[in-house]
Write a protein that holds these residues in place. Structure first.
Motif, mmCIF file in Angstrom:
data_model
loop_
_atom_site.group_PDB
_atom_site.id
_atom_site.type_symbol
_atom_site.label_atom_id
_atom_site.label_comp_id
_atom_site.label_asym_id
_atom_site.label_seq_id
_atom_site.Cartn_x
_atom_site.Cartn_y
_atom_site.Cartn_z
ATOM 1 N N TRP A 182 -72.870 -1.628 42.818
ATOM 2 C CA TRP A 182 -71.587 -1.517 43.520
ATOM 3 C C TRP A 182 -71.511 -2.499 44.690
ATOM 4 N N ALA A 183 -72.687 -2.853 45.294
ATOM 5 C CA ALA A 183 -72.675 -3.826 46.390
ATOM 6 C C ALA A 183 -72.367 -5.230 45.859
ATOM 7 N N TRP A 184 -72.892 -5.563 44.679
ATOM 8 C CA TRP A 184 -72.538 -6.859 44.072
ATOM 9 C C TRP A 184 -71.047 -6.888 43.732
ATOM 10 N N TRP A 185 -70.522 -5.748 43.256
ATOM 11 C CA TRP A 185 -69.086 -5.687 42.967
ATOM 12 C C TRP A 185 -68.281 -5.882 44.249
ATOM 13 N N LEU A 186 -68.757 -5.277 45.359
ATOM 14 C CA LEU A 186 -68.070 -5.456 46.640
ATOM 15 C C LEU A 186 -68.107 -6.918 47.063
ATOM 16 N N MET A 187 -69.236 -7.571 46.854
ATOM 17 C CA MET A 187 -69.328 -9.002 47.143
ATOM 18 C C MET A 187 -68.345 -9.776 46.276
ATOM 19 N N GLY A 188 -68.224 -9.381 44.998
ATOM 20 C CA GLY A 188 -67.280 -10.039 44.099
ATOM 21 C C GLY A 188 -65.842 -9.899 44.566
ATOM 22 N N ARG A 189 -65.488 -8.742 45.107
ATOM 23 C CA ARG A 189 -64.133 -8.567 45.627
ATOM 24 C C ARG A 189 -63.872 -9.526 46.794
ATOM 25 N N GLY A 190 -64.866 -9.720 47.636
ATOM 26 C CA GLY A 190 -64.701 -10.688 48.718
ATOM 27 C C GLY A 190 -64.538 -12.102 48.197
ATOM 28 N N ILE A 191 -65.281 -12.436 47.121
ATOM 29 C CA ILE A 191 -65.159 -13.776 46.530
ATOM 30 C C ILE A 191 -63.784 -13.953 45.905
ATOM 31 N N VAL A 192 -63.224 -12.903 45.331
ATOM 32 C CA VAL A 192 -61.856 -12.997 44.807
ATOM 33 C C VAL A 192 -60.890 -13.357 45.934
ATOM 34 N N ALA A 193 -61.074 -12.730 47.098
ATOM 35 C CA ALA A 193 -60.208 -13.049 48.237
ATOM 36 C C ALA A 193 -60.384 -14.509 48.661
ATOM 37 N N VAL A 194 -61.627 -14.996 48.699
ATOM 38 C CA VAL A 194 -61.866 -16.391 49.070
ATOM 39 C C VAL A 194 -61.256 -17.327 48.026
ATOM 40 N N SER A 195 -61.397 -16.981 46.741
ATOM 41 C CA SER A 195 -60.839 -17.816 45.674
ATOM 42 C C SER A 195 -59.320 -17.855 45.751
ATOM 43 N N ASP A 196 -58.697 -16.722 46.080
ATOM 44 C CA ASP A 196 -57.238 -16.711 46.242
ATOM 45 C C ASP A 196 -56.810 -17.625 47.390
#
Length: 771
Positions: A533-547
């Motif tokens: 779940w922590a990697w998924w949380l990191m992925g959500r942050g990367i989605v924000a950076v990619s946007d």
């Protein structure tokens, strides 16, 4: 030896006292702070002389200025070492092996002989000695990695090899680096490559370093530069030990006898396997959480530096938004990890009064942060920016352990020296140049404006001061780093992100407060199996950076395409930048003149008028508007894309019919380029040669091999054999006619130039290949 150490001490040590070898090198590392700690007192006469020169430095001569800047002399040591390395790579042929040691010995002898002269004189000898050392190290490194290189492409052949690296690409495609190759079909044909890079379209299965595979491959030599002055992959392949590249003609077959090697090789393959497993774990956790494909690979790139099949459009969006540095593990990531670990460990220990009041928890914290950053370095594969970041953070943490004050410019000096001593070829790479340009600019910039910024901050304290100064710090850091690396970005990528300030203002806080803390949390939970779940949380942050990256890159004028830059302009800009950043007194402003001259040199640089592919399948000519027009747009895709990028035309190739001026015409038999009453003919068949195309003073290129006497008109004839031997041919139209430069001419007789046989070196046979 004592004489040499004492003479070097005059250069590296900014104060005078009786010295021993131990205190000499301690002062080299810690500078004036060590003097205060150990209690050595300077010679009063030296203090008086130095005070006098400091007073005269503002208006005195060069000697007085140099003496006034004596404590900064050591900062020039990486420049001197790098100059010798650059000189080695700039030579048109391989130098004799004794040239570098001879230069080094002469300079050391001269420095010892003049050690009682004015201090700047032995310092100058030391600078040339460092240049000789760099020249020697580069040559020895080139000889140490020498390995056979394939000279001719092969048909599909069978090989058996061991996998040392696995790189996932798009749509299930993999790229392998193979070694310990056996060649059952080419046995007895001469020296064969020992390391290959192969692309597999249908890989299947789970591949790991250390596995042995049997497969059929089509191989070719590492490709030469696309044009004179372009990126030289063949040189990079030489220092990586890669003697051939190619693709697999079918899926590989796994063999049961895995080979993990012994000693350091076994450790290296084990670490590669751990990186591979961790990459797969991160990607699976992110993608199983429902995030888009590719987000997991961006997350893995921040941890293991394995970028994998990230969408090319997303990568370009990061570049155009000025956020490409986020995908490279460098100073920002290492500093964030060190800072988070330092804060977490020290905060945890401070919550236990019995420990906090009895033990030096700050030193314990520094030791823990140093260990974690070292693990981060190993798990990332230790690319050059990560090495530099680890060395600089490590020096700061070690200084805490020994109660010393870390000196920023000295720390980057040590980092640059260590990397150049171990891997001299790194100097020629974009990663090294841009990484150190950014850090030098930041350190020198904050050294200049830091005191004023600190005083202004002290006067403005309030509820919103902390977030305000954090945002101001991001903007200021982005502006300084972007300005420092702009010239290098244009040189290597022919593209500049105009909204980098905006992109970093929006994205860096997300990385600092969301992405990297989530990654650290995931590592803490990994031993318990709760990290998904922590990697998924990191992925959500990367989605924000990619946007953010996609939004910024879509703004009008987000990126500017620029034409290729001459190496001379880059060298002049670098030397001017060092002069501006490394000195303290007002004469540092002379560096601006060098940087301005570099910009003028770039503005006056004239690109080729005509380019001819070595295969004879494509020609490009420049029209009156400066655009590059292509004879065809469906062949030589990689070559065409490189030419377009170097011309500063983005990614769109312009067909010859779309040119604004009719300088180039083509038909079924070839093309003719006319400019200022001069003519260049490019023919696919030699039947037309006896005609007007063979006039004196003109150039005729024929894609096929032809006899030399078929062009009696006096024109210069270049046939298919000459094209293939010389690589891409570039033509400039001058007042005296056509000037020609080939890739072979530009590379020179160097070991990594497979077209020629290396000369002048004892290991000339290292590039041997088979026919």
């Amino acid at each position: 030896m004592i004489y040499v150490l004492n003479w070097i001490g005059q250069f590296v040590w900014p104060f005078e006292c009786r010295i021993s070898r131990a205190t000499l090198w301690a002062c080299f590392l810690f500078g004036d702070d060590w003097k205060r700690k150990i209690g050595h007192l300077p010679n009063p006469r030296v203090v008086a002389a130095r005070a006098k020169t400091m007073e005269e430095g503002g208006s005195g001569g060069i000697t007085a200025l140099l003496q006034a800047e004596r404590e900064r002399w050591i900062l020039w040591s990486p420049v001197a070492l790098g100059s010798g390395i650059a000189l080695y790579f700039a030579l048109p042929c391989e130098p004799w092996r004794w040239v570098g040691p001879l230069l080094l010995g002469l300079c050391l002898s001269t420095g010892i002989a003049v050690r009682r002269r004015p201090p700047w004189l032995p310092a100058l000898a030391f600078v040339f000695a460092l240049a000789g050392l760099g020249f020697t190290l580069a040559g020895e490194r080139s000889r140490a990695v020498a390995a056979p290189v394939l000279s001719h492409p092969t048909q599909a052949i069978s090989i058996v090899a061991r996998i040392t690296e696995v790189e996932p690409l798009e749509q299930g495609v993999h790229r392998f680096v193979l070694d310990r190759v056996t060649w059952p079909e080419l046995r007895g044909t001469g020296p064969l490559p020992v390391r290959l890079r192969v692309r597999l379209r249908e890989s299947g299965g789970e591949w790991r370093p250390g596995q042995r595979v049997a497969l059929r491959v089509v191989l070719m030599p590492p490709p030469a530069p696309a044009s004179p002055g372009a990126y030289d992959f063949s040189r990079q392949a030489w220092f990586l030990g890669i003697g051939a590249v190619g693709y697999a003609a079918g899926p590989p077959r796994l063999l049961p006898d895995a080979d993990q090697g012994e000693g350091w090789e076994r450790i290296r393959l084990f670490i590669a396997g751990v990186r591979r497993d961790l990459t797969e774990r991160i990607v699976a956790a992110v993608e199983n959480g429902g995030l888009a494909r590719g987000v997991g690979w961006v997350a893995a790139a921040l941890i293991t530096a394995e970028r994998g099949p990230v969408s090319p459009d997303l990568l370009q969006a990061y570049r155009d938004a000025g956020l490409a540095h986020i995908l490279v593990i460098a100073g920002m990531h290492m500093s964030m990890v060190a800072g988070l670990v330092f804060m977490a460990i020290r905060g945890g220990l401070a919550m236990i009064p019995w420990i906090a009041l009895r033990y030096p928890i700050k030193k314990w914290t520094a030791g823990g942060a140093l260990l974690i950053t070292f693990c981060y370095l190993i798990i990332s594969g230790a690319p050059v920016p990560t090495q530099r970041a680890f060395m600089m953070n490590g020096i700061v943490l070690v200084a805490i352990l020994f109660d010393r004050e870390a000196i920023s410019l000295r720390s980057i000096t040590w980092a640059a020296l260590l990397i150049l001593l171990l891997r001299p070829e790194a100097l020629m790479g974009a990663s090294f140049q841009m990484s150190f340009a950014a850090v030098y600019g930041l350190i020198a910039g904050y050294e200049a404006i830091g005191p004023a910024f600190g005083r202004w901050r002290a006067r403005h304290r309030g509820r919103w001061s902390t977030p305000f100064f954090y945002v101001a710090g991001i903007l200021l850091t982005t502006q300084i780093a972007g300005t420092a690396t702009a010239f290098y970005t244009i040189f290597h990528f022919n593209r500049y992100a105009t909204y980098g300030l905006l992109g970093n203002f929006l994205a860096v806080p997300v990385v600092g407060f969301w992405v990297m803390p989530a990654a650290l949390l995931a590592f803490c939970l990994m031993p318990f199996g709760l990290d998904a779940w922590a990697w998924w949380l990191m992925g959500r942050g990367i989605v924000a950076v990619s946007d953010i990256a996609q939004w910024v890159s879509a703004l009008p004028g987000a990126s500017v395409d620029l034409p290729a830059m001459p190496v001379s302009a880059l060298v002049l800009f670098t030397l001017g930048g060092f002069w501006l950043l490394l000195w303290r007194r007002r004469w540092r402003l002379w560096g601006l003149a060098g940087m301005a001259a570099a910009i003028a040199l770039y503005a006056l640089h004239r690109p080729p008028d005509v380019l001819i592919a070595p295969s004879g399948l494509m020609m490009a000519g420049r029209d009156g508007d400066g655009r590059l027009l292509f004879s065809r747009t469906r062949s030589e895709k990689m070559l065409r894309e490189t030419w377009v990028r170097q011309a500063g035309q983005g990614t769109a190739a312009v067909f010859w019919r779309d040119g604004s001026k009719n300088v180039m015409t083509c038909d079924g038999t070839g093309c003719v380029y006319r400019r200022e009453a001069h003519l260049l003919a490019f023919l696919s068949r030699p039947e037309r040669l006896p005609g007007a195309d063979c006039r004196g003073g003109e150039v005729v290129i024929v894609a096929a091999p032809v006899a030399r006497d078929v062009c009696p008109g006096g024109g210069r004839l270049i046939d298919g054999d000459a094209l293939r031997r010389g690589g891409t041919h570039a033509f400039w139209l001058d007042a005296e006619g056509w000037r020609i430069e080939t890739v072979d001419d530009w590379q020179g007789a160097r070991p990594w130039n497979h077209i020629r046989t290396p000369i002048g070196g004892e290991d000339a046979s290292a590039a041997a290949s088979f026919d």
